[in-house]
Structures are given as C-alpha cells and as structure tokens.
Design a protein around this motif. Structure first.
Motif, mmCIF file in Angstrom:
data_model
loop_
_atom_site.group_PDB
_atom_site.id
_atom_site.type_symbol
_atom_site.label_atom_id
_atom_site.label_comp_id
_atom_site.label_asym_id
_atom_site.label_seq_id
_atom_site.Cartn_x
_atom_site.Cartn_y
_atom_site.Cartn_z
ATOM 1 N N MET A 1 -3.073 -3.315 -3.400
ATOM 2 C CA MET A 1 -2.168 -4.437 -3.647
ATOM 3 C C MET A 1 -1.285 -4.704 -2.433
ATOM 4 S SD MET A 1 -1.119 -4.515 -7.663
ATOM 5 C CE MET A 1 -1.153 -2.807 -8.178
ATOM 6 N N ARG A 2 -1.585 -4.023 -1.339
ATOM 7 C CA ARG A 2 -0.935 -4.224 -0.037
ATOM 8 C C ARG A 2 0.572 -3.986 -0.105
ATOM 9 N NH1 ARG A 2 -4.958 -7.044 3.000
ATOM 10 N NH2 ARG A 2 -6.909 -6.694 1.867
ATOM 11 N N SER A 3 0.975 -3.012 -0.918
ATOM 12 C CA SER A 3 2.366 -2.601 -0.958
ATOM 13 C C SER A 3 2.686 -1.758 0.272
ATOM 14 C CB SER A 3 2.628 -1.766 -2.218
ATOM 15 O OG SER A 3 3.923 -1.196 -2.210
ATOM 16 N N PRO A 4 3.947 -1.767 0.735
ATOM 17 C CA PRO A 4 4.353 -0.721 1.667
ATOM 18 C C PRO A 4 4.078 0.641 1.043
ATOM 19 C CG PRO A 4 6.050 -2.406 1.497
ATOM 20 C CD PRO A 4 5.044 -2.704 0.429
ATOM 21 N N LEU A 5 3.738 1.610 1.868
ATOM 22 C CA LEU A 5 3.417 2.950 1.386
ATOM 23 C C LEU A 5 4.430 3.927 1.971
ATOM 24 C CD1 LEU A 5 -0.484 2.880 1.826
ATOM 25 C CD2 LEU A 5 0.852 2.356 -0.233
ATOM 26 N N LEU A 6 5.439 4.236 1.166
ATOM 27 C CA LEU A 6 6.490 5.148 1.587
ATOM 28 C C LEU A 6 6.393 6.427 0.755
ATOM 29 C CD1 LEU A 6 9.430 2.627 1.988
ATOM 30 C CD2 LEU A 6 8.178 3.791 3.813
#
Length: 435
Positions: free
Chosen positions: A273-278
C-alpha cells in the motif's frame, strides 16, 4: 500518543526558491479541505527507517539512538534501504529555556542533539525529530504552537532531516480560529520561511492527524489492530502517490502478539500500500525470521518503485460484499500496478486456512485474452503461467500471498468458453458464448 500520518515532502533542497507542502490526498477523499504535496523531488518515495516510540516510548537516550543506528547497519537494514533513525516524543526538558527554545533533556541527551546527529549521520543515516501543533506534545513536553519558526530553526540547527508533527493539546478555537489544515499551515509556513533564508537542506514534513487518519487508534501488535487499519485504508488507497502517502503507522513486527504469518501479512500490506515503513522494534532482540521479513527485497522493491507510486487497492472484498467496511474481515483480494508488472495481495482474514481464488480480469490491471507469468514474492519462486484464473491453496490463518504477474503473451487458442467471464460476452451474431 496517536497514529503517525501522512509523510510529505515540504521543500526542495536544490533550488533557491524553496517551498513547503502539506500532504492532502486523504483530506480530498474525505471531503475536507484539499491540498497537495509539491512535486519537488523531496520524499518522493515512502520513507524507510526506525522510530523509537513503539519499542521504548519515553525510555530513550542518546546511547539508545546511537546503538540502534549501529544495529541497523550491522543487521543489514541500512543496506536494505532503511535510512532514517527517528526520535519520537519525550526527548526534551519539560520547559523551554529562558529565551524560549526547546532544550534537549540534559541527562538523557547530555552530549546534545548536534553531536548525536553528527554521529548518526556519520554512519550514513538521516535523522528525524518530533513535535506537536498544540501547546504540548502527547506526552506533555513543549509543543510548537506559536513557536513554529523558532522550533523549526532549532531542529534544523540540531541537524535533523525529518519532522513528525502531532496533534495533541490543541489550543481553544477562539485562539486558533483554524481547522485541521490551518494548524498545520503554521509549521508549513515556518519551514518555507526557514528554507528560503537558510539555504539548508529541508526536512521531510510528516503529519500525524488522527482525526482524519487511516487508523482508528494507535497500532498494536495484534491481528485485530492490523485488520482494522487495513479495512480503513482499503477505502482511501487512491490518496497515495508520489510525495504523499497514507501512513498506516509504525511496523509492529517483533514486538510480540503477532504470529509469523500475521507478521508477513502486516509487512506485505504496509509495503504494497506504499506506506512509509518505520520499524518500531527493539532491534537488540529481533529474530532472524523477523529480520528476513523486514529485508524482503522483492516486497521492498514494490514499496520503493520509482515509476509507479500508487497503492494496491481491493478488486474484491471476498468475505463480505464489495465496499463493505468490516474491521475484523477487511478486503481479501488486492492488486495494483508497478514498473515490474501487476502486484497482487491475497489476504486470509479468517481464523483457519482458506483457499483463495480469483479471475485474473477481476483486476483492472490485467488484460483479457492474455496469460501471465507468476512470481511468488515470499517464496521467491517463478510459479509457471496463469491463464484466466489463479488459486492459492490453504493460505494460513491471517496469512498472505504476494504475487507479481507479468504478461506472457496471448492465451492459448481454443479455450472454452471464449471469454473468461463468459456470461458477459456475446458472439457478433448476438448469441451468448456459453458456459
């Protein structure tokens, strides 16, 4: 604390006329004031990195941050693309200095933020800091309301590259005379002014506004929390593209509460879903299995696609009728474009293994009359050619299948019926093709 929401690229580091932008695609979808992030090259792709809150909350100090950065390097996370080390709430003194500045905690950050940033930058990372659009942060430390320019300059002078901006302790309406966008506009303007005068590299501006966020509360390391977030986000996936991301909150892998299969589903959904990955995990206790999930190169490549920035979206809900909101059983069949081919995510939301089948042309990114090479993004295997349909047998409870389909040319001649969705087709003489 509340969920961290959309990351934006406020300013361009290469031009003298530097501007700031607030991400606003999610606002547009929800019929709130619509603003768009600037197409200026900053934070074009989802941010990958680490955030202290989920693993440590307020129990942070300079040694922890430096140790975390070194672990990210030694564990191969930096090589996989995770290049931000972000401090969350609780890093400052409870009160501002006599001159009005935010001051780092004199005990826990006795060496100062400048020195800490220099050390982390020397390891090849960028760094992030946290503040709030209200009087106080969510943990009760000084917020930035009416001190936006002062604080932006402090963060820049300290050497930070990224600002996460929260939404606690909001002043009375009679003071702000503003809504959601207006309160963030104040820091927007401050960052723009700072960039235009300092000529220094800009910070990424990451909004945390849990009134119109993708989540209904803080993420937790539990399947119900993941399912709830996935369900909510399934209705606003079109709001994600380059420079503006639906941020699904931090990754909970390795914090306990999730099975291995649930962890894979968590990472797959967030990444595709192309979220930032933190990452929000204590890296000193991370297992090889969780590290393997976080460093899946094929999944990360989709997240970091520099040609197509759009999220995957549901093409069929599965358990429920299409467009049904269900916080425990979100959509199961997802697809989307990428520069590599069409991406599919099949999600088993049930408490027992399930077989998941679909017609290829249910996805809007698939052409009728064609066959497709199938790549399994978790098994890292090429699984032959799919013609018209695909079936995943015995997907584990709360498990996931991630596929990449590439066009393999025309489907074989003589297939019956003449159409994959036979009841929709007719011969040119008007007769149905038959089933």
């Amino acid at each position: 604390m509340r969920p961290r929401l959309p990351s934006v690229a406020p300013i361009n580091s290469f031009y003298s006329k530097l501007l700031v932008a607030i991400v606003g695609a999610a606002l547009c979808f929800l019929s709130l004031p619509c603003v768009q992030a600037l197409n200026n090259g900053v934070a074009r792709l989802p941010v990958l990195g680490y955030n202290t809150w989920n693993a440590y909350q307020c129990n942070i100090d300079e040694d922890l941050l430096l140790t975390t950065a070194k672990l990210m390097k030694s564990l191969g996370l930096q090589a996989a693309g995770y290049n931000y080390v972000n401090i969350d709430d609780c890093y400052s003194e409870r009160n501002r200095s006599a001159s009005g500045d935010i001051v780092e905690d004199k005990v826990r950050f006795k060496g100062g933020m400048k020195k800490l940033n220099a050390q982390i930058h020397a390891l090849g990372f960028k760094t992030g800091i946290y503040s709030d659009a209200g009087w106080f942060t969510c943990a009760g430390y000084p917020g930035s309301y009416q001190n936006e320019l002062r604080d932006a300059k402090t963060f820049q002078d300290w050497g930070f590259d990224y600002l996460k901006y929260d939404n606690c302790a909001i002043p009375y309406d009679s003071i702000t005379r503003q809504g959601i966008v207006g309160r963030y506009q104040r820091m927007y303007d401050a960052l723009a002014q700072l960039a235009s005068t300092s000529r220094k590299a800009p910070m990424v501006f990451s909004l945390c506004q849990w009134g119109w966020s993708q989540t209904t509360g803080d993420i937790a390391p539990a399947w119900n929390s993941l399912a709830d977030i996935i369900n909510f986000n399934s209705f606003i996936t079109q709001a994600t593209d380059f420079y503006g991301r639906n941020d699904l909150d931090m990754l909970q892998l390795g914090n306990g509460g999730l099975t291995f299969e649930e962890s894979k589903s968590h990472f797959t959904a967030w990444a595709l879903m192309r979220s930032p990955l933190l990452i929000g995990t204590n890296l000193s206790t991370i297992t090889p299995e969780i590290l393997g999930i976080l460093t899946n190169k094929e999944i990360l490549a989709i997240n970091q696609d520099d040609v197509v920035g759009k999220s995957i979206s549901p093409f069929r809900w599965g358990t429920n009728p299409d467009w049904t909101s269900n916080s425990t059983h979100p959509a199961q069949f997802w697809s989307g474009p990428s520069k590599y081919g069409t991406v599919f995510m099949l999600l088993n939301t049930h408490n027992e293994p399930s077989t998941l089948s679909f017609n290829l042309t249910e996805s809007p990114w698939i052409r009728a009359g064609r066959q497709y090479y199938v790549r399994d993004l978790w098994a890292h295997t090429d699984n032959g050619t799919a013609v018209r349909n695909f079936t995943a047998q015995d997907v584990p409870s709360h498990g996931v299948v991630a596929l990449l389909l590439k066009d393999a040319g025309d489907e074989p001649d003589g297939l019956f019926p003449a159409c994959s969705v036979w009841w929709q087709c007719t011969d040119k003489n008007g007769t149905h093709v038959g089933g």
